[in-house]
Design a protein around this motif. Sequence first.
Motif, PDB file in Angstrom:
ATOM      1  N   ILE A 110       0.864  -1.176   0.000  1.00 29.62           N
ATOM      2  CA  ILE A 110       0.000   0.000   0.000  1.00 29.62           C
ATOM      3  C   ILE A 110       0.901   1.227   0.000  1.00 29.62           C
ATOM      4  O   ILE A 110       1.590   1.503   0.985  1.00 29.62           O
ATOM      5  CB  ILE A 110      -0.924  -0.005   1.229  1.00 29.62           C
ATOM      6  CG1 ILE A 110      -1.703  -1.323   1.288  1.00 29.62           C
ATOM      7  CG2 ILE A 110      -1.889   1.172   1.181  1.00 29.62           C
ATOM      8  CD1 ILE A 110      -2.435  -1.547   2.578  1.00 29.62           C
ATOM      9  N   SER A 176     -10.388  -1.404   4.385  1.00 32.65           N
ATOM     10  CA  SER A 176      -8.995  -1.251   3.972  1.00 32.65           C
ATOM     11  C   SER A 176      -8.192  -2.499   4.319  1.00 32.65           C
ATOM     12  O   SER A 176      -8.380  -3.089   5.370  1.00 32.65           O
ATOM     13  CB  SER A 176      -8.381  -0.041   4.671  1.00 32.65           C
ATOM     14  OG  SER A 176      -6.994  -0.020   4.479  1.00 32.65           O
ATOM     15  N   THR A 216      -3.920   2.571  -3.897  1.00 32.25           N
ATOM     16  CA  THR A 216      -3.751   2.324  -2.465  1.00 32.25           C
ATOM     17  C   THR A 216      -4.858   1.466  -1.861  1.00 32.25           C
ATOM     18  O   THR A 216      -4.797   1.134  -0.677  1.00 32.25           O
ATOM     19  CB  THR A 216      -3.713   3.654  -1.699  1.00 32.25           C
ATOM     20  OG1 THR A 216      -4.920   4.392  -1.983  1.00 32.25           O
ATOM     21  CG2 THR A 216      -2.507   4.484  -2.125  1.00 32.25           C
ATOM     22  N   GLY A 217      -5.855   1.122  -2.645  1.00 36.95           N
ATOM     23  CA  GLY A 217      -6.966   0.357  -2.094  1.00 36.95           C
ATOM     24  C   GLY A 217      -7.690  -0.422  -3.165  1.00 36.95           C
ATOM     25  O   GLY A 217      -7.116  -0.792  -4.195  1.00 36.95           O
TER      26      GLY A 217
END
Length: 229
Positions: A110, A176, A216-217
């Motif tokens: 990430i 997340s 990032t996700g």
Amino acid sequence: VGGSTGSGSPAAGDWEGISVSGSGAVDLEQANVSYADDGVWADTSGSVTVTHVVFADSSGPAVISGGADSPTIEDDSSSNVGTWSPAFEVFSDSLDAGDLGGNSASGTGIGVFAISGSVATSTLPAEPAAWALGYGGCSGGDEAGQCQAADGLTVPSGIALTIAAGAVIKGTDVQSPYASDAGVGLAVDGSLDAVGTSGSPITFTSINDNSVGGSTGSGSPAAGDWEGI
């Protein structure tokens, strides 16, 4: 590097990395740290300085820092951390955000700089790696269910936090990969000065929003992904 000393096939997690505990201190500059479990793991009341370091191929984050003192982590690069790991993560009760600029992240994992705790008077700069509000990454390649609960970032009463134009700040949520708690955000008991420009806006968004600040996700952000301000 250093001659023929092994199999010639190094891998993430081949060695534990650099750990600092108790009141120990570390000053690491102009170095390369590769194939560790966690690059630098610092849970110490001592000073932590990590600058101009190239981190590559770790099982966990390139840098994890917690403790009473605010670390200096500047102008470092991280490539290929563990699947469930942020590139950098810092928790501090007196965080000086101005000592955390210029860091970048690429490859697996990430690609964020995760920050949580409480800030001291400082300016959060715009940097290549997006900021993530929340601490709760996984070290050593742990799976999502084994990660620590996320926590947010607080601006205490009497403290002013400035966020520089162009900064990207991502809130974490229960979905997340590295957060196992409810969504987190930015709690302001003091004052927040976040003034962008038309050419360099400040972006507050979800960890799952891959349209800004890197992938990032999940790439499917949704209302309520993070707590907000």
